[in-house]
Design an enzyme around this catalytic site. Structure first.
Site, PDB file in Angstrom:
ATOM      1  N   ASP A   1       0.832  -1.210   0.000  1.00  0.00           N
ATOM      2  CA  ASP A   1       0.000   0.000   0.000  1.00  0.00           C
ATOM      3  C   ASP A   1       0.863   1.256   0.000  1.00  0.00           C
ATOM      4  OD1 ASP A   1      -2.793  -0.235  -0.144  1.00  0.00           O
ATOM      5  OD2 ASP A   1      -2.928  -1.004   1.887  1.00  0.00           O
TER       6      ASP A   1
ATOM      7  N   THR B   1      -7.911  -5.423  -0.381  1.00  0.00           N
ATOM      8  CA  THR B   1      -6.804  -5.961   0.410  1.00  0.00           C
ATOM      9  C   THR B   1      -6.870  -7.481   0.551  1.00  0.00           C
ATOM     10  OG1 THR B   1      -6.586  -3.916   1.687  1.00  0.00           O
ATOM     11  CG2 THR B   1      -5.739  -5.924   2.688  1.00  0.00           C
TER      12      THR B   1
ATOM     13  N   ASP C   1     -12.594   4.678  -3.942  1.00  0.00           N
ATOM     14  CA  ASP C   1     -13.117   3.334  -4.192  1.00  0.00           C
ATOM     15  C   ASP C   1     -14.087   3.278  -5.373  1.00  0.00           C
ATOM     16  OD1 ASP C   1     -11.774   1.936  -2.167  1.00  0.00           O
ATOM     17  OD2 ASP C   1     -13.238   2.561  -0.661  1.00  0.00           O
TER      18      ASP C   1
ATOM     19  N   ASP D   1      -6.320   4.805  -4.921  1.00  0.00           N
ATOM     20  CA  ASP D   1      -6.328   3.653  -4.021  1.00  0.00           C
ATOM     21  C   ASP D   1      -5.210   2.731  -4.489  1.00  0.00           C
ATOM     22  OD1 ASP D   1      -6.792   1.545  -2.329  1.00  0.00           O
ATOM     23  OD2 ASP D   1      -8.961   1.583  -2.557  1.00  0.00           O
TER      24      ASP D   1
ATOM     25  N   ILE E   1      -3.993  -0.112  -3.314  1.00  0.00           N
ATOM     26  CA  ILE E   1      -4.433  -1.509  -3.371  1.00  0.00           C
ATOM     27  C   ILE E   1      -5.894  -1.534  -2.931  1.00  0.00           C
ATOM     28  CG2 ILE E   1      -4.231  -3.862  -2.493  1.00  0.00           C
ATOM     29  CD1 ILE E   1      -1.336  -3.538  -2.170  1.00  0.00           C
ATOM     30  N   ASP E   2      -6.775  -1.613  -3.900  1.00  0.00           N
ATOM     31  CA  ASP E   2      -8.195  -1.745  -3.623  1.00  0.00           C
ATOM     32  C   ASP E   2      -8.524  -3.232  -3.623  1.00  0.00           C
ATOM     33  OD1 ASP E   2     -10.885  -1.237  -3.304  1.00  0.00           O
ATOM     34  OD2 ASP E   2     -11.256  -0.955  -5.442  1.00  0.00           O
TER      35      ASP E   2
END
Length: 357
Positions: free
Chosen positions: A49, A147, A293, A142, A144-145
């Protein structure tokens, strides 16, 4: 000849997302497979991230130094003495991505090719602290959308969007684990989805992210009895039971296609793997959707000929801060199906009020 709007922003975003995707895949292969991980213990997903955000924000800072960024992470914990080991890992990974050789559009450099200091990379991460707002340019990121999808080796996405005066103008989503050819689910993986307002939406491969790509068009001919819902894997992220009741009202018996991240928007835009993305709040959670998001995915669907709204049929407001605070739920689908979905949602809500469920 007039310049095409937002072309520089589009290619800078592609370059940033390509490098962030390569970095996150490297973290998965080198660290996730060999460590027991949870996001709460400064694990490899946290490393990914932070380092991905450092890379993307470094590129954006070079290309557009006056543009603020709304991002998920900040570097406050990394600046503490106890954050030294995590910080060293992040600096190493970020510099690998920034100095690695990756083909760019017309060999534009974006300030790459040189390593950054720890101080510079922490400052880059903190560029994501912007509060958002209705006026001016800003990027929503984002790194890392999805996780848990990342940790499982399943679907996750690197998502980057340019918002101008509350309107998303550019959206780029990289999905390292999403198959390129819908008809070959065991074939090549690694996709890039790109949308620019008024210029359509395309799918490309992460291995060849420039060019015209494959034009995307959302499905608009499914009878209600055969539509398939797209929804989150985790029940804590969206109300699965509510979705099932909406599906029942519509008369569909298709099992939902569940996956993490904005990859749901991506497969919806391809028009094959799902017809409706419905995300309703889980009662009692008090969660507000974050703009990072949904910004890229919303534009992707719109440019693929679909519509994205909240559960009341209102447009998503990307100018109210870091969250979609004025909106309730998210509905993405084709223009012809959309009003029927909104009607079904209202019917289920009315039935809930009288205690039918």
């Amino acid at each position: 000849m007039a310049a095409i709007p937002f072309q520089v922003e589009k290619y800078a975003a592609i370059s940033a997302v390509v490098r962030a995707c390569a970095l996150t895949m490297s973290v998965f292969n080198r660290l996730v497979k060999s460590e027991t991980v949870t996001k709460d213990d400064k694990s490899p997903v946290t490393v990914a991230d932070y380092s991905a955000q450092a890379v993307v924000n470094t590129i954006l800072a070079h290309a557009f130094p006056n543009d603020p960024i709304v991002g998920e992470e900040d570097a406050s914990d990394l600046r503490k003495p106890e954050g030294a080991l995590l910080r060293e890992r992040i600096v190493e990974l970020a510099n690998e991505a920034l100095t690695g050789i990756v083909a760019d559009k017309e060999n534009v450099n974006w300030g790459l090719g040189k390593a950054r200091s720890s101080h510079e990379l922490l400052d880059a991460i903190d560029r994501g602290n912007y509060a958002g707002g209705p006026v001016g340019r800003m990027w929503a990121l984002d790194p890392i959308d999805g996780t848990k999808g990342f940790l499982r080796g399943e679907q996750y996405a690197v998502c980057l969007a340019l918002i101008v005066d509350s309107i998303v103008q550019v959206g780029v989503i990289g999905c390292p684990n999403l198959h390129v050819d819908v008809s070959k689910p065991d074939g090549e993986r690694g996709t890039m989805f790109v949308a620019v307002r008024g210029q359509g939406a395309q799918q490309l491969s992460l291995s060849s992210p420039y060019g015209d790509g494959i034009p995307l068009r959302i499905s608009s001919h499914s009878p209600l009895s055969s539509i398939r819902f797209l929804e989150s894997v985790e029940a804590a992220h969206s109300a699965h039971g509510f979705n099932a009741r909406v599906a029942a009202v519509l008369g569909t018996s298709q099992s939902p296609n569940r996956m993490d991240s904005q990859a749901k928007y991506c497969v919806l835009s391809r028009g094959v793997e799902g017809d409706v993305y419905l995300r309703m709040p889980v009662p009692g959670m008090g969660y507000q959707e974050k703009i990072w998001d949904h910004a890229s995915g919303a534009l992707l669907i719109q440019e693929a000929g679909g519509i994205v709204s909240d559960s009341l049929g209102r447009p998503l407001n990307f100018g109210s801060g870091r969250t979609l605070g004025e909106n309730f739920g998210v509905v993405a689908t084709s223009i012809d199906i959309h009003p029927k979905i909104i009607h079904a949602i209202r019917q289920v809500q009315d039935e809930e009020k009288i205690g039918k469920f």
